[in-house]
Design a protein around this motif. Structure first.
Motif, PDB file in Angstrom:
ATOM      1  N   PRO A   1     -76.584 -10.178  13.263  1.00 35.52           N
ATOM      2  CA  PRO A   1     -77.503 -11.118  13.916  1.00 35.52           C
ATOM      3  C   PRO A   1     -77.538 -12.509  13.285  1.00 35.52           C
ATOM      4  O   PRO A   1     -77.831 -13.491  13.952  1.00 35.52           O
ATOM      5  CB  PRO A   1     -78.873 -10.436  13.806  1.00 35.52           C
ATOM      6  N   GLY A   2     -77.219 -12.584  11.985  1.00 35.19           N
ATOM      7  CA  GLY A   2     -77.305 -13.882  11.311  1.00 35.19           C
ATOM      8  C   GLY A   2     -75.999 -14.655  11.235  1.00 35.19           C
ATOM      9  O   GLY A   2     -75.966 -15.748  10.647  1.00 35.19           O
ATOM     10  N   GLU A   3     -74.917 -14.115  11.775  1.00 27.15           N
ATOM     11  CA  GLU A   3     -73.588 -14.764  11.679  1.00 27.15           C
ATOM     12  C   GLU A   3     -73.702 -16.280  11.891  1.00 27.15           C
ATOM     13  O   GLU A   3     -74.215 -16.743  12.905  1.00 27.15           O
ATOM     14  CB  GLU A   3     -72.650 -14.184  12.728  1.00 27.15           C
TER      15      GLU A   3
ATOM     16  N   LEU B   1     -81.557 -13.974   9.104  1.00 30.46           N
ATOM     17  CA  LEU B   1     -81.520 -12.763   9.925  1.00 30.46           C
ATOM     18  C   LEU B   1     -80.689 -11.633   9.310  1.00 30.46           C
ATOM     19  O   LEU B   1     -80.787 -10.490   9.745  1.00 30.46           O
ATOM     20  CB  LEU B   1     -80.985 -13.086  11.328  1.00 30.46           C
ATOM     21  N   ASP B   2     -79.869 -11.949   8.322  1.00 32.66           N
ATOM     22  CA  ASP B   2     -79.029 -10.927   7.678  1.00 32.66           C
ATOM     23  C   ASP B   2     -79.509 -10.540   6.282  1.00 32.66           C
ATOM     24  O   ASP B   2     -79.124  -9.499   5.755  1.00 32.66           O
ATOM     25  CB  ASP B   2     -77.574 -11.431   7.548  1.00 32.66           C
TER      26      ASP B   2
ATOM     27  N   ARG C   1     -73.886 -10.867   6.661  1.00 33.63           N
ATOM     28  CA  ARG C   1     -74.271  -9.754   5.777  1.00 33.63           C
ATOM     29  C   ARG C   1     -73.064  -8.997   5.224  1.00 33.63           C
ATOM     30  O   ARG C   1     -73.190  -8.305   4.209  1.00 33.63           O
ATOM     31  CB  ARG C   1     -75.176  -8.781   6.539  1.00 33.63           C
ATOM     32  N   ASP C   2     -71.911  -9.100   5.895  1.00 34.68           N
ATOM     33  CA  ASP C   2     -70.730  -8.348   5.470  1.00 34.68           C
ATOM     34  C   ASP C   2     -69.815  -9.133   4.534  1.00 34.68           C
ATOM     35  O   ASP C   2     -68.754  -8.639   4.160  1.00 34.68           O
ATOM     36  CB  ASP C   2     -69.936  -7.882   6.697  1.00 34.68           C
TER      37      ASP C   2
ATOM     38  N   THR D   1     -77.212  -6.299  -0.092  1.00 38.16           N
ATOM     39  CA  THR D   1     -77.499  -5.500  -1.286  1.00 38.16           C
ATOM     40  C   THR D   1     -77.842  -6.349  -2.512  1.00 38.16           C
ATOM     41  O   THR D   1     -78.423  -5.835  -3.459  1.00 38.16           O
ATOM     42  CB  THR D   1     -76.300  -4.595  -1.641  1.00 38.16           C
ATOM     43  N   LEU D   2     -77.469  -7.631  -2.503  1.00 37.82           N
ATOM     44  CA  LEU D   2     -77.788  -8.463  -3.669  1.00 37.82           C
ATOM     45  C   LEU D   2     -79.006  -9.326  -3.361  1.00 37.82           C
ATOM     46  O   LEU D   2     -79.280  -9.621  -2.193  1.00 37.82           O
ATOM     47  CB  LEU D   2     -76.596  -9.326  -4.078  1.00 37.82           C
ATOM     48  N   PRO D   3     -79.747  -9.732  -4.387  1.00 42.97           N
ATOM     49  CA  PRO D   3     -80.907 -10.596  -4.150  1.00 42.97           C
ATOM     50  C   PRO D   3     -80.453 -11.957  -3.599  1.00 42.97           C
ATOM     51  O   PRO D   3     -79.487 -12.536  -4.092  1.00 42.97           O
ATOM     52  CB  PRO D   3     -81.535 -10.755  -5.540  1.00 42.97           C
TER      53      PRO D   3
END
Length: 199
Positions: A119-121, A85-86, A63-64, A91-93
């Motif tokens: 969580p999704g890493e 999971l992320d 997510r980052d 912020t983007l679709p």
């Protein structure tokens, strides 16, 4: 942007705040051209990226690492893929989500890593040459030629995070391409073992 392995190129953007390179990777796999965790590009890198056709996918490992994905999605008119999971925290679709064990376009396998910063890493595995692993925030290439984890405060439990990363050692690979720091092109598995085994 430079070719670092057959059909794989890397470019970097230096982050003053963290004093480390943020890396993006361009994969030419099968009929696909895929960007992974793309940071900013120079005009020259942009031109090189479009040689042979524009990318059709952007894969984000966590997510980052949205970085410049929203801009490149518009520029290249491509789809963005991210961990299931992320995705809700991004912020983007997201056009498509993926989960552990999934086979993505171009023959890229998803390896989800438990107990990491997000969580999704996920890591990405390519059965190319002697094996290639691509990681986002799971492993940092710093200093050059060595590997480290993020600072302990980034994890809920760094011991569990380290344990979660050990599943990468089940894979056969020689190259470890990192989103942050310096990638290791040969001899990467022993370097990862040094980090994760008996520490």
């Amino acid at each position: 942007m430079k070719t670092i392995l057959p059909n794989i190129s890397e470019w970097s953007w230096f982050c003053e705040e963290k004093q480390i390179n943020f890396n993006g990777h361009l994969l030419a796999v099968g009929e696909h051209r895929i960007l992974v965790d793309p940071p900013s590009m120079s005009a020259g890198d942009m031109a090189m990226t479009q040689r042979g056709g524009s990318p059709d996918y952007i894969i984000l490992t966590n997510r980052d690492h949205e970085r410049e994905a929203a801009n490149f999605r518009k520029t290249f008119k491509c789809q963005v893929m991210a961990p299931e999971l992320d995705a809700k925290e991004m912020t983007l679709p997201i056009d498509k989500t993926f989960k552990d064990g999934e086979l993505l376009p171009g023959g890229i396998w998803v390896v989800q890593l438990s107990d990491q910063k997000s969580p999704g890493e996920s890591a990405l595995f390519l059965q190319q040459g002697k094996g290639v692993l691509i990681v986002g925030d799971g492993i940092i290439g710093d200093p050059a030629g060595a590997l480290r984890l993020l600072p302990p405060e980034k994890y809920e439990n760094i011991l569990l995070a380290r344990e979660g990363l050990r599943r990468l050692l089940k894979y056969t690979f020689d190259s470890l391409l990192v989103g942050d720091g310096t990638s290791i092109l040969t001899g990467a598995k022993p370097a990862l073992e040094d980090l994760l085994v008996d520490n």
